[in-house]
Each structure stands twice: as structure tokens, then as C-alpha cells.
Design a protein around this motif. Sequence first.
Motif, PDB file in Angstrom:
ATOM      1  N   UNK A  78       0.859  -1.336  -0.004  1.00 15.59           N
ATOM      2  CA  UNK A  78       0.019  -0.017   0.077  1.00 15.59           C
ATOM      3  C   UNK A  78       0.888   1.315   0.018  1.00 15.59           C
ATOM      4  N   UNK A  79       2.110   1.172   0.649  1.00 24.16           N
ATOM      5  CA  UNK A  79       2.839   2.404   0.966  1.00 24.16           C
ATOM      6  C   UNK A  79       3.371   2.709  -0.483  1.00 24.16           C
ATOM      7  N   UNK A  80       3.445   3.803  -0.902  1.00 24.42           N
ATOM      8  CA  UNK A  80       4.100   4.502  -2.181  1.00 24.42           C
ATOM      9  C   UNK A  80       5.558   4.309  -2.268  1.00 24.42           C
ATOM     10  N   UNK A  81       5.928   3.795  -3.455  1.00 22.92           N
ATOM     11  CA  UNK A  81       7.377   3.744  -3.566  1.00 22.92           C
ATOM     12  C   UNK A  81       7.936   5.161  -4.168  1.00 22.92           C
ATOM     13  N   UNK A  82       9.088   5.285  -3.514  1.00 21.87           N
ATOM     14  CA  UNK A  82       9.561   6.506  -3.680  1.00 21.87           C
ATOM     15  C   UNK A  82      11.169   5.978  -4.406  1.00 21.87           C
ATOM     16  N   UNK A  83      11.305   6.570  -5.688  1.00 22.20           N
ATOM     17  CA  UNK A  83      12.382   6.161  -6.311  1.00 22.20           C
ATOM     18  C   UNK A  83      13.482   7.488  -6.106  1.00 22.20           C
ATOM     19  N   UNK A  84      14.603   7.004  -5.890  1.00 18.58           N
ATOM     20  CA  UNK A  84      15.804   8.441  -5.525  1.00 18.58           C
ATOM     21  C   UNK A  84      17.036   7.819  -6.356  1.00 18.58           C
ATOM     22  N   UNK A  86      20.764  10.418  -6.849  1.00 21.59           N
ATOM     23  CA  UNK A  86      21.117  11.834  -6.238  1.00 21.59           C
ATOM     24  C   UNK A  86      20.240  12.725  -5.808  1.00 21.59           C
ATOM     25  N   UNK A  87      19.909  13.970  -6.474  1.00 19.29           N
ATOM     26  CA  UNK A  87      18.624  14.863  -5.970  1.00 19.29           C
ATOM     27  C   UNK A  87      17.604  14.533  -6.532  1.00 19.29           C
ATOM     28  N   UNK A  88      17.338  13.630  -7.543  1.00 22.02           N
ATOM     29  CA  UNK A  88      16.217  13.148  -7.931  1.00 22.02           C
ATOM     30  C   UNK A  88      15.388  12.330  -7.070  1.00 22.02           C
ATOM     31  N   UNK A  89      14.323  12.674  -6.697  1.00 20.78           N
ATOM     32  CA  UNK A  89      13.030  12.093  -6.206  1.00 20.78           C
ATOM     33  C   UNK A  89      11.820  12.003  -6.605  1.00 20.78           C
ATOM     34  N   UNK A  90      11.417  10.793  -6.879  1.00 25.93           N
ATOM     35  CA  UNK A  90      10.073  10.805  -7.670  1.00 25.93           C
ATOM     36  C   UNK A  90       9.226   9.740  -6.696  1.00 25.93           C
ATOM     37  N   UNK A  91       7.995  10.208  -6.398  1.00 23.21           N
ATOM     38  CA  UNK A  91       7.079   9.362  -5.667  1.00 23.21           C
ATOM     39  C   UNK A  91       6.909  10.015  -4.181  1.00 23.21           C
ATOM     40  N   UNK A  92       7.675  10.929  -3.613  1.00 23.87           N
ATOM     41  CA  UNK A  92       7.658  11.385  -2.472  1.00 23.87           C
ATOM     42  C   UNK A  92       6.803  12.610  -2.552  1.00 23.87           C
ATOM     43  N   UNK A  93       6.932  13.566  -1.876  1.00 15.80           N
ATOM     44  CA  UNK A  93       5.993  14.779  -1.888  1.00 15.80           C
ATOM     45  C   UNK A  93       6.297  15.711  -3.017  1.00 15.80           C
ATOM     46  N   UNK A  94       7.561  15.714  -3.255  1.00 14.73           N
ATOM     47  CA  UNK A  94       8.316  16.495  -4.291  1.00 14.73           C
ATOM     48  C   UNK A  94       8.144  16.166  -5.727  1.00 14.73           C
ATOM     49  N   UNK A  95       7.822  16.825  -6.646  1.00 12.41           N
ATOM     50  CA  UNK A  95       7.798  16.424  -7.981  1.00 12.41           C
ATOM     51  C   UNK A  95       8.983  16.170  -8.409  1.00 12.41           C
ATOM     52  N   UNK A 203      17.968   2.511 -10.369  1.00 11.35           N
ATOM     53  CA  UNK A 203      16.540   2.819 -10.595  1.00 11.35           C
ATOM     54  C   UNK A 203      16.485   2.808 -12.369  1.00 11.35           C
ATOM     55  N   UNK A 204      15.209   2.478 -12.347  1.00 13.72           N
ATOM     56  CA  UNK A 204      14.821   2.358 -13.846  1.00 13.72           C
ATOM     57  C   UNK A 204      13.434   3.375 -14.222  1.00 13.72           C
ATOM     58  N   UNK A 205      13.759   3.996 -15.443  1.00  7.50           N
ATOM     59  CA  UNK A 205      12.400   4.571 -16.019  1.00  7.50           C
ATOM     60  C   UNK A 205      11.782   3.984 -17.185  1.00  7.50           C
ATOM     61  N   UNK A 206      10.641   3.216 -16.911  1.00  3.72           N
ATOM     62  CA  UNK A 206      10.160   2.414 -17.842  1.00  3.72           C
ATOM     63  C   UNK A 206       9.058   3.125 -18.564  1.00  3.72           C
ATOM     64  N   UNK A 231      12.915  -0.175  -7.671  1.00  2.85           N
ATOM     65  CA  UNK A 231      13.127   1.386  -7.900  1.00  2.85           C
ATOM     66  C   UNK A 231      12.841   1.450  -9.527  1.00  2.85           C
ATOM     67  N   UNK A 232      11.585   1.484  -9.534  1.00  3.28           N
ATOM     68  CA  UNK A 232      10.844   1.506 -10.994  1.00  3.28           C
ATOM     69  C   UNK A 232      10.004   2.632 -10.999  1.00  3.28           C
ATOM     70  N   UNK A 233      10.174   3.441 -11.975  1.00  3.35           N
ATOM     71  CA  UNK A 233       9.266   4.746 -12.326  1.00  3.35           C
ATOM     72  C   UNK A 233       8.528   4.252 -13.659  1.00  3.35           C
ATOM     73  N   UNK A 234       7.337   4.423 -13.794  1.00  2.00           N
ATOM     74  CA  UNK A 234       6.421   4.237 -15.048  1.00  2.00           C
ATOM     75  C   UNK A 234       6.225   5.529 -15.691  1.00  2.00           C
ATOM     76  N   UNK A 235       6.507   5.764 -16.752  1.00  2.00           N
ATOM     77  CA  UNK A 235       6.657   6.951 -17.760  1.00  2.00           C
ATOM     78  C   UNK A 235       5.470   6.801 -18.820  1.00  2.00           C
ATOM     79  N   UNK A 236       4.398   7.308 -18.653  1.00  5.10           N
ATOM     80  CA  UNK A 236       3.378   7.586 -19.740  1.00  5.10           C
ATOM     81  C   UNK A 236       3.929   8.661 -21.033  1.00  5.10           C
TER      82      UNK A 236
END
Length: 337
Positions: A78-84, A86-95, A203-206, A231-236
Amino acid sequence: MIVVMKPGASQREIEHIVERIEQLGLRSHIIVGTERTVVAALGEKRDGAKQALETGEGVEKVVPILAPFKMASTEVKKERTVVRALGLEVGGGRIGVVAGPCSVESRTQILDVAHAVKEAGATALRGGAFKPRTSPYSFQGLKEVGLQLLAEARDQTGLAIVTEVMAPEHVKLVAEYTDVLQVGARNMQNYPLLEAVGEAGLPVLLKRGPSATMEEFLLAAEYILKTGNHQVMLCERGIRTFEDHTRFTLPLATVPYLHQTTHLPVVIDPSHGTGKASLVSTMARAAVAAGADGLIVEVHPDPEKAVSDGYQSLTPAAFRQMMAECRRVAVAVGREM
Ligand code: PEP
Ligand code: MN
């Protein structure tokens, strides 16, 4: 199936369930939550497995995972995955914002654009060194030289690098230089590549294939997750439709749909999604409003002279403007950027 342990189940009880799952010929995957631990049992359905696990000490219940993508599903985590990276954070509070040219073309080009996007607030630099081009006569990328230039740009700016890898045999080389491995739309169902990027541990950007359904997209992500790399990000990045006023059709319902279905973060690519620089900023704002966890945007110091995708690339000034507009929308929807 998911074996839901009782709150306070002991380590010994959890280990016992893991052993039982493996004896049943299934793979186990432990997810430690804030209140309780769950153990996923993955593999072909076995008769009697549910009953066998239900009787284990410390087990509260055993529930089937209905989604075909098991580890990607919110049923398992249920908890959201945060991908990190260096300074890139995707899935936390910051875009998270990944910006840069379609292709790495030269030292000055990539360094100029890296400094410009960094100043505008991007957290990662994109740039293709191995380029999947529709025509074999088009520019194919600077390959290892391009990777070296990206690494130099990271040294100068501190930005995380996102670059595409096209073949399993290139993964080792690309992974030596990059912080995030991008799997392109054309390769979304290249299963040996998905396994190889998973095993690389970065980390992977798919990217979504232009004709792939959401289920196919999530099952592609599952190939990476199954290697143990979460560490997977889904990209539309837009799909093929009958519509031809834009290069692809960018479906933003992907964002809330994936947020309901998976814990993996969602990144929107308004550049490939529209194929027109004049439409990129508006769609970036719409993506932020829809709750996107990240954006990936093509930016070129001189789009007219770009060797690939210049018509959809923003100038650094237009990117700065896009960032300012997106930030206002982010604040309105309770996010930071
Ligand atoms: C790219 O990011 O430049 C690219 C080739 O994207 P896609 O795989 O989405 O076409
Ligand atoms: Mn491109």
C-alpha cells in the motif's frame, strides 16, 4: 497470495512462513509495513497452498492477489514507492523533473543545457547516447562518448543522469555512467532487457509502449520488480491513436489510474506525448494537476538545430517559464516542485 501476519508476529514466525512458501515451490517476498508484515507468495497457483499457509503460527489470513501483476500491485504494497537517484526524488511529496535534450550531440550542447535546466530547478538531466530511431539512416547517438559527456555534466552540476539503454549487452556499459536506466517505449516488452536492467540494480524509468495496455505496462514493470529491483518509475509518453494533430495521444487518466493500481511512481513525458513544443508546457501543467510524481521534458539550447526531436524541444527560456507555471499548479494541489 499474500500472507498477512498478525500485528506483532515474531521474526521466527515470519521466517517459518517464508520456508513454507518456498517448500510449496513458490517465491517469497517480505514487505515490512508500519503496522504488520505481509509475505507475498508468488508463482503458479498450487492446490492446497492457501490452506497450508493459513495454519501457520502468527498468520492472520491468506488472501489471493487478484491483479496479474503481483509485486507492482497496491494489493501487495500500500505504501507508495519513492525512487531516488542523487537529487532526483520521484514518488515522495516533491515532483521530480528530468530535463535535457533528446540526444547528446556535443560537449557544449550538453553542458550548456545541463546548467540551464539545473538553474531552472530540474533535478535530473536526460540525454540519449544510444538512440532508438525509426530510420536506420537517422543519427544513432554518440554512444560511449555521449555517456562520458553526460557524466561530465553530472560532475559539473550534481544532476542525476537519465539515459536510455537499448540492448541487454549494453547494460553494463551504460550503468557505469548513468544514475537511472531508461527503457524506451519501443523496448517496453523486450523481456531480456527488462531483466538485465533489473539486475543492474539502478533505478529504472520504464516508458509505456505506444500500443501497450496498462496491464501489459504493469506486467513489463513486474519483470524488473521480480529481479528484486524495486526502484521503478512508470512513464506515460503517449499512445498511438487515429489522431494526427499530435505525434502521440497523451492520456493523463494514466496518472490517477496507476495511482489506484500500483505503488510505483508515475512520470509524464509531455514532449513525446504531444510532439509539439507549443503544447508541452500546458500538458506539463495538466500532468502536475493530475498528480504526476515526475515530468521528463526535452530541452535543447537551439531546438532548430537539434539532430533529433527539435520540434518538440523547449528552449531553456521556455523551460524556465514551464517550471514557474508548473510550480503554481503544484502548490494548488498540495505538492512541491
Ligand atoms: C526519448 O526519450 O528520447 C525516446 C526515444 O522516447 P520514447 O522511448 O518514449 O519514444
Ligand atoms: Mn526524443
